[in-house]
Design a protein around this motif. Structure first.
Motif, mmCIF file in Angstrom:
data_model
loop_
_atom_site.group_PDB
_atom_site.id
_atom_site.type_symbol
_atom_site.label_atom_id
_atom_site.label_comp_id
_atom_site.label_asym_id
_atom_site.label_seq_id
_atom_site.Cartn_x
_atom_site.Cartn_y
_atom_site.Cartn_z
ATOM 1 N N MET A 171 89.006 5.709 149.939
ATOM 2 C CA MET A 171 89.511 6.767 150.798
ATOM 3 C C MET A 171 88.473 7.591 151.272
ATOM 4 N N GLU A 172 87.364 7.764 150.265
ATOM 5 C CA GLU A 172 86.362 8.581 150.891
ATOM 6 C C GLU A 172 85.262 7.927 151.815
ATOM 7 N N PHE A 173 85.224 6.543 151.753
ATOM 8 C CA PHE A 173 84.543 5.711 152.651
ATOM 9 C C PHE A 173 85.290 5.833 154.026
ATOM 10 N N CYS A 174 86.838 5.603 153.994
ATOM 11 C CA CYS A 174 87.516 5.401 155.166
ATOM 12 C C CYS A 174 87.342 7.042 155.836
ATOM 13 N N ASP A 175 87.382 8.101 154.932
ATOM 14 C CA ASP A 175 87.192 9.458 155.696
ATOM 15 C C ASP A 175 85.885 9.442 156.481
ATOM 16 N N GLN A 176 84.679 8.856 155.752
ATOM 17 C CA GLN A 176 83.298 8.966 156.441
ATOM 18 C C GLN A 176 83.317 8.081 157.923
ATOM 19 N N GLN A 177 83.989 7.183 157.588
ATOM 20 C CA GLN A 177 83.905 6.049 158.923
ATOM 21 C C GLN A 177 84.978 6.558 160.021
ATOM 22 N N PHE A 178 85.812 7.080 159.636
ATOM 23 C CA PHE A 178 87.068 7.249 160.469
ATOM 24 C C PHE A 178 87.465 8.937 160.913
ATOM 25 N N LEU A 179 86.310 9.512 160.501
ATOM 26 C CA LEU A 179 86.541 11.208 161.046
ATOM 27 C C LEU A 179 86.775 11.271 162.546
ATOM 28 N N PRO A 180 87.578 11.979 162.887
ATOM 29 C CA PRO A 180 87.731 12.153 164.707
ATOM 30 C C PRO A 180 86.383 12.601 165.033
ATOM 31 N N GLN A 181 85.898 12.107 166.231
ATOM 32 C CA GLN A 181 84.751 12.295 167.044
ATOM 33 C C GLN A 181 85.370 12.628 168.374
#
Ligand code: 3AM
Length: 177
Positions: free
Chosen positions: A57-67
């Protein structure tokens, strides 16, 4: 430990479109997948430890943070195949031209799982929407044309209940702004 998998989410309208199409075009003795359970698996994980879940979940949070500076568009999925996984007895909707970024997403999640020691299937990723289980054969009228929209993916908990399996989204990541 929980039985988990990553999947692309289908919105309620598209789930309704699929179940309506199924009702109107198919009448099988097989077991229909509940509308709320329809999804496109990205990576099946199996039994996962809480620490592994947290890391994923932390990996996805880092990769898919709204930009906000990088507007992204939703993905269109053109489901134009009805086919059968004979061994698994799963009747599914397939898409001839699946968006490459979504295939890359499946690969990325699968690689991340492998890094955590979670075994992944070596066979090629085959995006699909299972609509019937325990299906023995492909119906004659196997033509379909369904245009679906993908906005997000989730980590799902596959939970057995007295009413059958239930797929509970634990966390969702947006693929669009
Ligand atoms: O709806 P589909 O078929 O795409 O088939 C299972 C379902 O995907 C698949 O994971 C999704 C949620 O259960 N699945 C279950 N067991 C599996 C396994 N051992 C599996 N996929 C690969 N290996």
């Amino acid at each position: 430990m929980k039985r988990l998998f990553f999947a692309l989410d289908l919105n309620d309208t598209d789930k309704h479109t699929i179940t309506l199409w199924r009702e109107q075009h198919l009448s099988l003795t097989a077991k229909p997948v509940k509308s709320e359970n329809l999804h496109i698996t990205l990576a099946f994980l199996g039994m996962v430890e809480p620490e592994q879940q947290q890391t994923l979940m932390e990996f996805c949070d880092q990769q898919f943070l709204p930009q906000t500076s990088q507007p992204k568009k939703h993905f269109n999925i053109d489901c134009n195949q009805l086919a059968l996984f004979k061994k698994a007895k799963a009747l599914y909707l397939g898409c001839q031209h699946f968006p490459k970024p979504l295939i890359k997403l499946a690969t990325l999640l699968s690689q991340q799982a492998i890094e955590l020691g979670i075994i992944q299937e070596s066979r090629q990723y085959h995006p699909h929407i299972t609509i019937y289980r325990k299906a023995k054969s492909l119906p004659d009228n196997s033509k379909c044309q369904l245009d679906l929209t993908i906005n997000s993916f989730s980590l799902y908990h596959s939970k057995s209940t007295p009413d059958g399996v239930s797929y509970i989204p634990l966390k969702t990541w947006s693929l669009v702004q």
